[in-house]
Scaffold this active site. Structure first.
Site, PDB file in Angstrom:
ATOM      1  N   TYR A   1     -19.784 -70.608 -40.115  1.00 41.49           N
ATOM      2  CA  TYR A   1     -20.426 -71.751 -40.112  1.00 41.49           C
ATOM      3  C   TYR A   1     -21.002 -72.392 -38.712  1.00 41.49           C
ATOM      4  O   TYR A   1     -21.822 -73.451 -38.491  1.00 41.49           O
ATOM      5  CB  TYR A   1     -19.813 -73.058 -40.818  1.00 41.49           C
ATOM      6  N   GLU A   2     -20.443 -71.493 -37.625  1.00 48.07           N
ATOM      7  CA  GLU A   2     -20.755 -71.731 -36.431  1.00 48.07           C
ATOM      8  C   GLU A   2     -21.729 -71.154 -35.921  1.00 48.07           C
ATOM      9  O   GLU A   2     -22.366 -71.208 -34.586  1.00 48.07           O
ATOM     10  CB  GLU A   2     -19.501 -71.707 -35.377  1.00 48.07           C
TER      11      GLU A   2
ATOM     12  N   HIS B   1      -8.720 -75.287 -32.568  1.00 51.18           N
ATOM     13  CA  HIS B   1      -8.721 -73.754 -32.221  1.00 51.18           C
ATOM     14  C   HIS B   1      -8.709 -73.765 -30.700  1.00 51.18           C
ATOM     15  O   HIS B   1      -9.699 -73.759 -30.109  1.00 51.18           O
ATOM     16  CB  HIS B   1      -9.820 -73.215 -32.962  1.00 51.18           C
TER      17      HIS B   1
ATOM     18  N   ASN C   1      -5.479 -81.376 -47.974  1.00 51.00           N
ATOM     19  CA  ASN C   1      -6.136 -82.293 -48.824  1.00 51.00           C
ATOM     20  C   ASN C   1      -6.259 -81.717 -50.364  1.00 51.00           C
ATOM     21  O   ASN C   1      -6.327 -80.712 -50.605  1.00 51.00           O
ATOM     22  CB  ASN C   1      -7.254 -82.822 -48.294  1.00 51.00           C
TER      23      ASN C   1
ATOM     24  N   ALA D   1      -6.116 -73.817 -42.781  1.00 52.16           N
ATOM     25  CA  ALA D   1      -6.062 -74.825 -43.584  1.00 52.16           C
ATOM     26  C   ALA D   1      -6.910 -74.915 -44.647  1.00 52.16           C
ATOM     27  O   ALA D   1      -8.105 -74.412 -44.923  1.00 52.16           O
ATOM     28  CB  ALA D   1      -6.489 -76.148 -42.638  1.00 52.16           C
TER      29      ALA D   1
ATOM     30  N   MET E   1     -12.820 -72.127 -45.555  1.00 47.93           N
ATOM     31  CA  MET E   1     -14.098 -71.771 -44.846  1.00 47.93           C
ATOM     32  C   MET E   1     -13.839 -70.694 -43.710  1.00 47.93           C
ATOM     33  O   MET E   1     -14.677 -70.387 -42.693  1.00 47.93           O
ATOM     34  CB  MET E   1     -14.865 -72.872 -43.985  1.00 47.93           C
ATOM     35  N   SER E   2     -12.747 -69.845 -43.993  1.00 52.01           N
ATOM     36  CA  SER E   2     -12.374 -68.860 -43.268  1.00 52.01           C
ATOM     37  C   SER E   2     -11.681 -67.788 -43.865  1.00 52.01           C
ATOM     38  O   SER E   2     -11.718 -67.603 -45.036  1.00 52.01           O
ATOM     39  CB  SER E   2     -11.664 -69.490 -42.050  1.00 52.01           C
TER      40      SER E   2
ATOM     41  N   HIS F   1     -12.942 -83.557 -40.956  1.00 49.41           N
ATOM     42  CA  HIS F   1     -12.120 -82.540 -40.156  1.00 49.41           C
ATOM     43  C   HIS F   1     -10.889 -83.180 -39.603  1.00 49.41           C
ATOM     44  O   HIS F   1      -9.721 -82.536 -39.437  1.00 49.41           O
ATOM     45  CB  HIS F   1     -12.761 -81.653 -39.223  1.00 49.41           C
TER      46      HIS F   1
ATOM     47  N   SER G   1      -6.910 -73.833 -38.268  1.00 49.31           N
ATOM     48  CA  SER G   1      -6.901 -75.269 -37.850  1.00 49.31           C
ATOM     49  C   SER G   1      -5.671 -75.884 -37.875  1.00 49.31           C
ATOM     50  O   SER G   1      -4.859 -76.224 -38.897  1.00 49.31           O
ATOM     51  CB  SER G   1      -7.923 -75.927 -38.902  1.00 49.31           C
TER      52      SER G   1
ATOM     53  N   HIS H   1     -15.894 -69.221 -36.817  1.00 45.77           N
ATOM     54  CA  HIS H   1     -16.225 -69.305 -37.966  1.00 45.77           C
ATOM     55  C   HIS H   1     -17.671 -68.999 -38.341  1.00 45.77           C
ATOM     56  O   HIS H   1     -18.562 -69.152 -37.471  1.00 45.77           O
ATOM     57  CB  HIS H   1     -16.081 -70.650 -38.596  1.00 45.77           C
TER      58      HIS H   1
END
Length: 273
Positions: A81-82, A57, A231, A109, A207-208, A243, A26, A79
């Site tokens: 989550y998609e 992306h 963050n 990220a 998350m990746s 995001h 990201s 990802h």
């Protein structure tokens, strides 16, 4: 995997095979724009490639040279989550391997679990904790790719990481090291989860990346990975997590990481020779 690699080879013509692959997370895709002599192919045109739809992306494979080194760059990723099946998350790194690369650099990220390592810092990943509830090697094993049971004790290559850290020092970038914990997402974590993750020994959360690491080691790629800290994780800072916030901070740190990677890439090629 073979079909996608063949499409790339046909488009590449007589270009040399890549030595190294890079997967850009990201807000980090700008490095792909520096590839010389580039051939760029959208993921949607590569058989079997998962196509994500997350901002930040670009969704392209770029073949060419960086710092004088033949590379293949995945500008973005899909990802879990998609709704992408976890097995499909292995296609990108397997294609990198099929094209001839011997190592891969994975970037992402991530949120920091260490209040002393805030937004804008970069972290070399030393190990991971997989809490995604998924593994890309589930199901029948393709023995032509790798063994049924692959060890992950050496998932993150010590020699490549040492060269990455040396490149960061040479560029004056304060790169830290730590353990990356992967969750499925897409919701950000709760403060209680972050407290639990810190007890488990994690230094950053995202998350990746972990499915790609597992698939890369399965097919014989040497791996190094870097998180851009965007963050402080939930409960450690005052800012609401979004995001958009992730992308903005990733772009700030990406300038440092790009300099480091351009110095690292020829060093990695020497290590992989």
């Amino acid at each position: 995997m073979t079909a996608a690699a063949q499409v790339v080879r046909d488009a590449a013509g007589d270009r040399p095979a890549p030595v190294l692959g890079l997967v850009l997370g990201s807000g980090l895709g700008g490095l792909a724009d520096a590839v010389a002599g580039a051939v760029a192919i959208p993921f949607a045109e590569l058989p079997g490639f998962p196509v994500g739809a997350v901002a930040g992306h670009a969704g392209r494979l770029v073949l060419g040279t960086l710092a004088g080194t033949p590379v293949v760059v995945l500008q973005g990723r899909a990802h879990l989550y998609e709704g992408i099946p976890v097995a499909e998350l292995a296609v990108g790194v397997r294609t990198i391997r099929a094209l001839g690369a011997r190592g891969v650099v994975l970037t992402n990220a991530a949120g920091s679990l260490d209040p002393a390592v805030g937004p804008g810092r970069v972290m070399a990943i030393t190990d991971h904790i997989n809490l995604m509830g998924a593994n890309p090697l589930l199901g029948p094993n393709d023995d032509a790719l790798g063994p049924r049971f692959v060890g992950l004790g050496d998932a993150y290559d010590d020699a490549l990481r040492a060269r990455m850290l040396a490149a960061a020092r040479a560029e004056g970038v304060a790169m830290t090291q730590g353990v990356y914990l992967a969750v499925a997402g897409p919701s950000f974590e709760t403060p209680a989860e972050i407290r639990a993750f810190r007890i488990l020994g994690a230094d950053a959360v995202g998350m990746s990346t972990v499915p790609e690491v597992i698939a890369a080691r399965h097919c014989g790629l040497r791996v190094t990975a870097v998180s851009v800290i965007t963050n402080l994780a939930e409960g450690l800072g005052d800012e609401a997590l979004t995001h958009e916030h992730t992308l903005a901070n990733a772009q700030v740190a990406a300038r440092d990481l790009q300099r480091v990677l351009l110095r690292f890439i020829p060093e990695a090629a020497a290590e992989l020779a």
